[in-house]
Design a protein around this motif. Sequence first.
Motif, PDB file in Angstrom:
ATOM      1  N   ILE A  23      34.832  47.811  41.114  1.00 18.64           N
ATOM      2  CA  ILE A  23      36.156  48.127  40.287  1.00 18.64           C
ATOM      3  C   ILE A  23      35.895  48.652  39.078  1.00 18.64           C
ATOM      4  N   PRO A  24      36.045  49.729  38.639  1.00 17.66           N
ATOM      5  CA  PRO A  24      35.379  50.086  37.474  1.00 17.66           C
ATOM      6  C   PRO A  24      36.322  49.446  36.058  1.00 17.66           C
ATOM      7  N   GLY A  25      35.670  49.324  35.306  1.00 23.87           N
ATOM      8  CA  GLY A  25      36.325  48.961  33.767  1.00 23.87           C
ATOM      9  C   GLY A  25      36.987  47.492  33.808  1.00 23.87           C
ATOM     10  N   ARG A  26      36.659  46.639  34.985  1.00 21.84           N
ATOM     11  CA  ARG A  26      37.416  45.470  34.954  1.00 21.84           C
ATOM     12  C   ARG A  26      36.407  44.216  35.079  1.00 21.84           C
ATOM     13  N   ASP A  27      36.886  42.860  34.443  1.00 20.97           N
ATOM     14  CA  ASP A  27      36.066  41.842  34.416  1.00 20.97           C
ATOM     15  C   ASP A  27      36.698  40.895  35.537  1.00 20.97           C
ATOM     16  N   HIS A  28      36.148  39.591  35.437  1.00 22.54           N
ATOM     17  CA  HIS A  28      36.296  38.854  36.548  1.00 22.54           C
ATOM     18  C   HIS A  28      38.294  38.525  36.719  1.00 22.54           C
ATOM     19  N   ASN A  29      38.577  38.374  35.559  1.00 23.84           N
ATOM     20  CA  ASN A  29      40.046  38.146  35.738  1.00 23.84           C
ATOM     21  C   ASN A  29      41.023  39.526  35.837  1.00 23.84           C
ATOM     22  N   ARG A  30      40.508  40.482  35.223  1.00 26.45           N
ATOM     23  CA  ARG A  30      41.454  41.601  35.138  1.00 26.45           C
ATOM     24  C   ARG A  30      41.297  42.517  36.339  1.00 26.45           C
ATOM     25  N   ALA A  31      40.208  42.309  37.400  1.00 25.79           N
ATOM     26  CA  ALA A  31      40.306  43.002  38.513  1.00 25.79           C
ATOM     27  C   ALA A  31      41.301  42.571  39.721  1.00 25.79           C
ATOM     28  N   VAL A  32      41.896  41.426  39.377  1.00 24.17           N
ATOM     29  CA  VAL A  32      42.659  40.972  40.237  1.00 24.17           C
ATOM     30  C   VAL A  32      43.709  41.760  40.759  1.00 24.17           C
ATOM     31  N   GLY A  33      44.801  42.251  39.947  1.00 23.97           N
ATOM     32  CA  GLY A  33      45.572  43.126  40.452  1.00 23.97           C
ATOM     33  C   GLY A  33      45.350  44.667  40.342  1.00 23.97           C
TER      34      GLY A  33
END
Length: 258
Positions: free
Chosen positions: A229-239
Amino acid sequence: MQEFLSDGVRIAYLDFPAEREDRGAPILLVHGFASNHGVNWMFPQWVKTLTGAGRRTLVFDNRGHGRSGKPHEPQAYTPQAMAGDAARLLDHIGVARADVMGYSMGARIAAHLALTQPEKVRGLILAGLGIHLVDDEGLPSGIADAMEAPSLDALTDPKQRMFRAFADSTRSDLRALAACIRGSRRALSAQEVGRITAPTLICVGSEDDVAGDPLALASLMPNARALVIPGRDHNRAVGDKVFKEGVLAFLESLQPAV
């Protein structure tokens, strides 16, 4: 929420019907550590996304979390016990086989379910967890220590502070979370993940420093592929939109439910 007893522990759950013609097997969602069904799946619009795509969607609060029972003994949180809750929920509502998606700790639980009760899992989505399913036992024991600290201000380690701040934001039972960390730590071996035969999608943000490499995990499994998932960390990937689109496409690719 509805409730049932799973091996003596009260488990709270919700069962959402598909909004239009059902597209296949129900999907069971398993949330991550210190989260709950609302934070992990409702607020990021996962339930709306899945039901709107014709998927009956089941969510529940893991033991120690949300509205479910909260034992304070580490032995109550073995991976087998937590995967057992998911399996017993399916039995309780009369679902013989489901797609299963877990995030972070929930992915670890989902993997244990697919390994130990493969007949219940049509398709498997491991999100927020890559090769650390194999080369790491779970969140470090220092996160349990962070749950027992007198306050967030008493902590200096960034990862401890991140998880404690999240636990505080969800108004979690900190003793239960500390027990969950200590009781649930177990890696799967490369041989064990190699026995997970369900079609599997492994979804990890490109900036995630918690999950480990999704491609490395997929290479150990006979029927798995990875989605970065590009540009996303552990928390911000969720949605994330790419994550959702990838999951919907994966579900459409599965064989029809029997």
